[in-house]
Design a protein around this motif. Structure first.
Motif, PDB file in Angstrom:
ATOM      1  N   GLN A  29       0.832  -1.209   0.000  1.00  0.00           N
ATOM      2  CA  GLN A  29       0.000   0.000   0.000  1.00  0.00           C
ATOM      3  C   GLN A  29       0.866   1.259   0.000  1.00  0.00           C
ATOM      4  N   TRP A  30       1.913   1.284   0.822  1.00  0.00           N
ATOM      5  CA  TRP A  30       2.812   2.431   0.843  1.00  0.00           C
ATOM      6  C   TRP A  30       3.499   2.610  -0.501  1.00  0.00           C
ATOM      7  N   TYR A  31       3.885   1.499  -1.126  1.00  0.00           N
ATOM      8  CA  TYR A  31       4.555   1.574  -2.427  1.00  0.00           C
ATOM      9  C   TYR A  31       3.612   2.160  -3.481  1.00  0.00           C
ATOM     10  N   LYS A  32       2.387   1.728  -3.473  1.00  0.00           N
ATOM     11  CA  LYS A  32       1.392   2.245  -4.417  1.00  0.00           C
ATOM     12  C   LYS A  32       1.231   3.766  -4.236  1.00  0.00           C
ATOM     13  N   GLY A  33       1.128   4.208  -2.988  1.00  0.00           N
ATOM     14  CA  GLY A  33       1.007   5.634  -2.707  1.00  0.00           C
ATOM     15  C   GLY A  33       2.266   6.402  -3.081  1.00  0.00           C
ATOM     16  N   PHE A  34       3.422   5.791  -2.818  1.00  0.00           N
ATOM     17  CA  PHE A  34       4.694   6.423  -3.160  1.00  0.00           C
ATOM     18  C   PHE A  34       4.778   6.643  -4.669  1.00  0.00           C
ATOM     19  N   LEU A  35       4.395   5.640  -5.443  1.00  0.00           N
ATOM     20  CA  LEU A  35       4.439   5.777  -6.904  1.00  0.00           C
ATOM     21  C   LEU A  35       3.425   6.795  -7.416  1.00  0.00           C
ATOM     22  N   LYS A  36       2.303   6.899  -6.727  1.00  0.00           N
ATOM     23  CA  LYS A  36       1.300   7.900  -7.119  1.00  0.00           C
ATOM     24  C   LYS A  36       1.889   9.305  -6.961  1.00  0.00           C
ATOM     25  N   ASP A  37       2.579   9.522  -5.828  1.00  0.00           N
ATOM     26  CA  ASP A  37       3.173  10.831  -5.567  1.00  0.00           C
ATOM     27  C   ASP A  37       4.499  11.031  -6.286  1.00  0.00           C
ATOM     28  N   CYS A  38       5.202   9.951  -6.565  1.00  0.00           N
ATOM     29  CA  CYS A  38       6.530   9.999  -7.200  1.00  0.00           C
ATOM     30  C   CYS A  38       6.563   8.984  -8.338  1.00  0.00           C
ATOM     31  N   PRO A  39       5.934   9.295  -9.465  1.00  0.00           N
ATOM     32  CA  PRO A  39       5.838   8.322 -10.565  1.00  0.00           C
ATOM     33  C   PRO A  39       7.186   7.800 -11.058  1.00  0.00           C
ATOM     34  N   SER A  40       8.248   8.572 -10.869  1.00  0.00           N
ATOM     35  CA  SER A  40       9.565   8.128 -11.306  1.00  0.00           C
ATOM     36  C   SER A  40      10.144   7.084 -10.355  1.00  0.00           C
ATOM     37  N   GLY A  41       9.517   6.921  -9.188  1.00  0.00           N
ATOM     38  CA  GLY A  41      10.038   6.002  -8.185  1.00  0.00           C
ATOM     39  C   GLY A  41      11.050   6.656  -7.263  1.00  0.00           C
ATOM     40  N   GLU A  42      11.187   7.973  -7.379  1.00  0.00           N
ATOM     41  CA  GLU A  42      12.144   8.698  -6.558  1.00  0.00           C
ATOM     42  C   GLU A  42      11.540  10.003  -6.055  1.00  0.00           C
ATOM     43  N   LEU A  43      11.734  10.256  -4.776  1.00  0.00           N
ATOM     44  CA  LEU A  43      11.291  11.491  -4.148  1.00  0.00           C
ATOM     45  C   LEU A  43      12.425  12.503  -4.253  1.00  0.00           C
ATOM     46  N   THR A  44      12.095  13.698  -4.739  1.00  0.00           N
ATOM     47  CA  THR A  44      13.104  14.753  -4.856  1.00  0.00           C
ATOM     48  C   THR A  44      13.044  15.672  -3.640  1.00  0.00           C
ATOM     49  N   LYS A  45      14.052  16.502  -3.514  1.00  0.00           N
ATOM     50  CA  LYS A  45      14.096  17.481  -2.432  1.00  0.00           C
ATOM     51  C   LYS A  45      12.891  18.415  -2.532  1.00  0.00           C
ATOM     52  N   ASP A  46      12.549  18.844  -3.746  1.00  0.00           N
ATOM     53  CA  ASP A  46      11.378  19.709  -3.945  1.00  0.00           C
ATOM     54  C   ASP A  46      10.089  18.996  -3.556  1.00  0.00           C
ATOM     55  N   GLY A  47      10.011  17.712  -3.860  1.00  0.00           N
ATOM     56  CA  GLY A  47       8.826  16.936  -3.497  1.00  0.00           C
ATOM     57  C   GLY A  47       8.639  16.855  -1.993  1.00  0.00           C
ATOM     58  N   LEU A  48       9.719  16.643  -1.259  1.00  0.00           N
ATOM     59  CA  LEU A  48       9.626  16.587   0.200  1.00  0.00           C
ATOM     60  C   LEU A  48       9.257  17.954   0.765  1.00  0.00           C
TER      61      LEU A  48
END
Length: 190
Positions: A29-48
């Motif tokens: 579930q967390w992975y699904k949400g992470f990909l929704k918010d970060c489609p590239s699979g990576e969270l950027t500094k701007d995203g945080l």
């Protein structure tokens, strides 16, 4: 786990389950949400930064979120992949007191030398004060970042050498209600 795919592999699930406090279903579930918010699979500094802005609308969380990002980004790649994200979330929401203290110590120990200087602590405390903005009325002895740092050093630096070791941080933090409260902020939320 840096590249996005729609599902975690069985091996990824097994590894994350053994390294975190989450069950397989929660991880998925967390992975699904992470990909929704970060489609590239990576969270950027701007995203945080954007995440923190939602939680702290009356202040400026940019500096604090950048400092937290550096602790999340354990491989220093400039982005946070799902493993780095879920590991940090696991510690902050379900970890032991000692695990949370170790994570917090890393946040304060900016140069990674195993000690916190007053300047390193001031950098974090200033970022926290800027982040909370006008949300909280602080007591007079903590009304400025400098006063808060002095108060913390008086409590934590037990050998009075101008630096706080992890042992001093760990023992002193367990006696300080505000530190323990901040460490337990996410308990039960995840």
């Amino acid at each position: 786990m840096g590249k996005a795919s729609s599902k975690l592999t069985k091996e990824d699930l097994r590894q994350l389950k053994s390294e975190t406090y989450f069950e397989s279903k929660e991880l998925q579930q967390w992975y699904k949400g992470f990909l929704k918010d970060c489609p590239s699979g990576e969270l950027t500094k701007d995203g945080l930064r954007e995440v923190y802005k939602k939680f702290f609308p009356y202040g400026d969380p940019s500096n604090f979120s950048d400092l937290v990002f550096q602790v999340f980004d354990t491989n220093n790649s400039g982005t946070v992949d799902f493993k780095e994200f879920i590991t940090a979330l696991s510690i902050s929401s379900r970890g032991t007191v000692d695990e949370k203290l170790e994570w917090a110590f890393k946040l304060y120990d900016r140069n990674g030398d195993g000690k916190i200087s007053d300047q390193e602590m001031l950098q974090i405390v200033e970022a926290i004060y800027k982040m909370i903005g006008t949300m909280m009325k602080l007591p007079e002895d903590e009304s400025t970042p400098e006063k808060r740092v002095r108060k913390l050093f008086d409590l934590l630096d037990t050998d009075h050498d101008g630096q706080i070791t992890f042992e001093e941080f760990k023992e002193g933090s367990k006696k300080e209600d505000t530190i323990m409260g901040a460490l337990n902020l996410y308990d039960g939320l995840v």
